[in-house]
Design a protein around this motif. Structure first.
Motif, short mmCIF file in Angstrom:
data_model
loop_
_atom_site.label_atom_id
_atom_site.label_comp_id
_atom_site.label_asym_id
_atom_site.label_seq_id
_atom_site.Cartn_x
_atom_site.Cartn_y
_atom_site.Cartn_z
N ARG A 41 0.84 -1.21 0.00
CA ARG A 41 0.00 0.00 0.00
C ARG A 41 0.87 1.26 0.00
NH1 ARG A 41 -5.41 -1.13 0.97
NH2 ARG A 41 -5.85 -3.23 1.74
N LEU A 69 2.02 1.78 -3.42
CA LEU A 69 0.89 2.25 -4.23
C LEU A 69 0.75 3.77 -4.16
CD1 LEU A 69 -1.89 1.55 -5.69
CD2 LEU A 69 -2.90 1.65 -3.40
N ASN A 113 -5.82 2.29 3.32
CA ASN A 113 -4.77 3.14 2.72
C ASN A 113 -4.60 4.46 3.47
OD1 ASN A 113 -4.12 1.41 0.56
ND2 ASN A 113 -5.85 2.16 -0.63
N SER A 169 -7.70 0.21 -5.33
CA SER A 169 -6.95 -0.75 -4.53
C SER A 169 -7.89 -1.90 -4.16
CB SER A 169 -6.42 0.03 -3.33
OG SER A 169 -6.33 -0.66 -2.17
N ARG A 196 -3.27 5.03 -9.89
CA ARG A 196 -2.46 4.07 -9.13
C ARG A 196 -3.33 2.85 -8.88
NH1 ARG A 196 2.02 6.30 -6.39
NH2 ARG A 196 2.68 8.15 -7.57
N TYR A 239 -3.60 -1.31 -7.34
CA TYR A 239 -3.09 -2.46 -6.57
C TYR A 239 -4.25 -3.44 -6.57
CZ TYR A 239 -2.18 -5.10 -2.23
OH TYR A 239 -2.01 -6.10 -1.29
N LEU A 256 0.71 -4.23 -9.07
CA LEU A 256 0.75 -2.89 -8.48
C LEU A 256 1.41 -1.98 -9.50
CD1 LEU A 256 1.82 -2.26 -4.83
CD2 LEU A 256 2.49 -0.69 -6.62
#
Ligand code: SAM
Length: 214
Positions: free
Chosen positions: A33, A36, A54, A112, A139, A141, A208
């Motif tokens: 994280r 990320l 996060n 995420s 971004r 993940y 990621l």
């Protein structure tokens, strides 16, 4: 064009996810994280923020975060988490397929472990592209389809049978990187790695990375 209805009501999954928080951390997930979110700045939108895992890891260069979370129990936990975060975070109700934000109003988007769960990945990514400014970042993940035939076949079987029902709409066999590029993002950096969050299920291949909005 009419879109499929996007309802999110997964109270059992939400309770399970809240319980899994400590095991995810114990397995070192915060390192992923952190990667990320590293280097993000400006205005950020996080889609399907869950209980805000996060939030403590946003760098202080981030001006503000709009965190969208449709599941009530997780949203409540996210609101508590936002109060402790190092940057200003507003948590709101909403779905990935209809983000509560104007066009091009963010410097970056964060997805995420959510593109596995949205009912329509292409729609969710089109919405992210709409709200991220040209040249901004996505971004991501996510856990994704395995490289190997047998594992991928198991994932597809799970997706077609029990898995989405027991895991809050999650799918194991999605080729999320292909969907990101199809949506008009250029992937600039990414890495694949195995990660097992807890239960021994074949959702271990993770990716990621950073993609740039055209
Ligand atoms: C596995 S959890 C991940 C939560 C969080 N992003 C994280 O990294 O821990 C999946 C999340 O996607 C959210 N979700 C599911 N369907 C969604 C949708 N249609 N729009 C937005 N979020 C959704 C769920 O409520 C849940 O918070």
């Amino acid at each position: 064009m009419s879109q499929p209805e996007e309802k999110v009501h997964h109270p059992l999954f939400a309770r399970l996810y809240l319980r899994m928080t400590s095991s995810r951390k114990a397995r070192g997930e915060d390192e992923h994280r952190r990667d990320l979110l590293a280097g993000l700045s400006g205005r950020v939108i996080e889609v399907g923020a869950g209980n805000g895992l996060n939030f403590p890891l946003y760098p202080e260069t981030v001006e503000r975060v709009l965190a969208v979370e449709p599941e009530p129990l997780l949203r409540e936990a996210a609101i508590d988490g936002a109060a402790e975060a190092p940057v200003p975070i507003e948590v709101v109700d909403g779905v990935a397929g209809r983000l509560p934000a104007p066009d091009q109003s963010f410097d970056a988007g964060v997805a995420s472990l959510v593109l596995c769960s949205v009912p329509d990945q292409d729609l969710a990514l089109a919405e992210l592209r709409r709200v991220i400014r040209p040249g901004g970042e996505l971004r991501f993940y996510e856990h994704v389809i395995a490289d190997h035939g047998i594992a991928a076949r198991l994932q597809r079987l799970a997706d077609a049978t029990f898995w989405p029902r027991v895991a809050g709409g999650c799918h194991m066999a999605r080729d999320t990187e292909a969907a990101i590029e199809r949506a008009g993002f250029a992937i600039e950096d990414h890495r694949r790695f195995p990660f097992t969050p807890g239960a021994p299920v074949p959702s271990t291949p993770h990716v990621l990375g950073v993609a740039r909005r055209a």
